[in-house]
Design a protein around this motif. Structure first.
Motif, PDB file in Angstrom:
ATOM      1  N   ARG A 114     -10.124  23.987  -3.084  1.00 16.34           N
ATOM      2  CA  ARG A 114     -11.103  24.232  -2.025  1.00 16.34           C
ATOM      3  C   ARG A 114     -12.481  24.493  -2.622  1.00 16.34           C
ATOM      4  O   ARG A 114     -13.491  23.947  -2.163  1.00 16.34           O
ATOM      5  CB  ARG A 114     -10.671  25.423  -1.184  1.00 16.34           C
ATOM      6  N   ARG A 115     -12.542  25.306  -3.689  1.00 17.51           N
ATOM      7  CA  ARG A 115     -13.834  25.567  -4.344  1.00 17.51           C
ATOM      8  C   ARG A 115     -14.416  24.288  -4.933  1.00 17.51           C
ATOM      9  O   ARG A 115     -15.614  24.033  -4.820  1.00 17.51           O
ATOM     10  CB  ARG A 115     -13.658  26.598  -5.453  1.00 17.51           C
ATOM     11  N   ARG A 116     -13.559  23.487  -5.581  1.00 20.09           N
ATOM     12  CA  ARG A 116     -14.022  22.234  -6.172  1.00 20.09           C
ATOM     13  C   ARG A 116     -14.571  21.300  -5.095  1.00 20.09           C
ATOM     14  O   ARG A 116     -15.598  20.649  -5.280  1.00 20.09           O
ATOM     15  CB  ARG A 116     -12.860  21.577  -6.917  1.00 20.09           C
ATOM     16  N   ARG A 117     -13.890  21.249  -3.938  1.00 22.39           N
ATOM     17  CA  ARG A 117     -14.335  20.406  -2.838  1.00 22.39           C
ATOM     18  C   ARG A 117     -15.684  20.878  -2.289  1.00 22.39           C
ATOM     19  O   ARG A 117     -16.576  20.073  -2.013  1.00 22.39           O
ATOM     20  CB  ARG A 117     -13.289  20.408  -1.730  1.00 22.39           C
ATOM     21  N   ILE A 118     -15.861  22.205  -2.174  1.00 22.93           N
ATOM     22  CA  ILE A 118     -17.125  22.752  -1.675  1.00 22.93           C
ATOM     23  C   ILE A 118     -18.258  22.436  -2.652  1.00 22.93           C
ATOM     24  O   ILE A 118     -19.350  22.027  -2.239  1.00 22.93           O
ATOM     25  CB  ILE A 118     -16.992  24.272  -1.440  1.00 22.93           C
ATOM     26  N   VAL A 119     -17.993  22.611  -3.956  1.00 26.85           N
ATOM     27  CA  VAL A 119     -19.014  22.314  -4.953  1.00 26.85           C
ATOM     28  C   VAL A 119     -19.370  20.826  -4.922  1.00 26.85           C
ATOM     29  O   VAL A 119     -20.551  20.448  -5.007  1.00 26.85           O
ATOM     30  CB  VAL A 119     -18.536  22.749  -6.361  1.00 26.85           C
ATOM     31  N   LEU A 120     -18.363  19.980  -4.772  1.00 19.69           N
ATOM     32  CA  LEU A 120     -18.611  18.544  -4.703  1.00 19.69           C
ATOM     33  C   LEU A 120     -19.430  18.177  -3.460  1.00 19.69           C
ATOM     34  O   LEU A 120     -20.341  17.348  -3.532  1.00 19.69           O
ATOM     35  CB  LEU A 120     -17.285  17.779  -4.710  1.00 19.69           C
TER      36      LEU A 120
END
Length: 194
Positions: A96-102
């Motif tokens: 989820r964090r990786r998706r938000i950063v992306l």
């Protein structure tokens, strides 16, 4: 059941008939148990009691070990379940964090690209409007010169600039330029007098 059968056989509850076994009372319930082996007071009774105690200690140690192993296995299984859950939750959280950063990166990149496109469009439009204004000025001067009948000629626009072939018919009393030379273009003008 054992008590009632013993009471019927032996009302004094000391020993069953036809037996050397003593009867011991077990706890508050009044249950009785026949003990096998020699009575207290006989020779060798201490050794048999010690061997019984040792056997009881061994059985108790085995049972405690079994209970301890069960509880350790249960604790290990519970820890394993918690670890599996945490790994799954941590993986989901990091995804989820990786998706938000992306998504944030994509938005910033999109904003930068949009801004660059707007600046490029503004520069191209400004250049186009300048060229359009210059073309209108040239056309206006050319048409005014043609309308007065002073110039005859033709012009051609090439990749390198403007090529003109002109002929002057009459020289006006007051020289007035019909076409203003452009300072930044390297196009040459050919003027022929007749």
């Amino acid at each position: 059941m054992l008590r009632s059968s013993l009471e019927q056989q032996c009302p004094d509850r000391t020993r069953p008939p036809d037996s050397d076994l003593p009867i011991r009372s077990l706890g508050q319930q009044g249950l009785t148990q026949a003990t096998w082996g020699p009575e207290k007071g006989r020779e060798g009774s201490g050794e048999s009691e010690r061997s019984r105690d040792k056997a009881a200690i061994k059985i108790q140690a085995w049972w405690r070990g079994t209970l301890l192993r069960r509880s350790l296995l249960h604790a290990a299984l519970c820890a394993w379940i918690i670890q599996c859950w945490w790994r799954l939750a941590h993986t989901r959280l990091s995804d989820r964090r990786r998706r938000i950063v992306l998504q944030l990166y994509a938005r910033r990149e999109w904003a930068v690209v949009k801004l660059q496109a707007m600046v490029r469009m503004w520069r191209v439009r400004r250049r186009y409007l300048r060229a359009q204004a210059a073309a209108r000025l040239i056309q206006m001067r050319w048409r005014s010169c043609l309308a007065r009948g002073l110039l005859r000629g033709r012009y051609q626009i090439t990749a390198t600039g403007l090529v003109m072939d002109m002929k002057l018919w009459a020289v006006p009393s007051k020289p007035r330029p019909c076409i203003l030379p452009c300072a930044d273009s390297g196009a040459g003008l050919r003027v022929s007098k007749t």
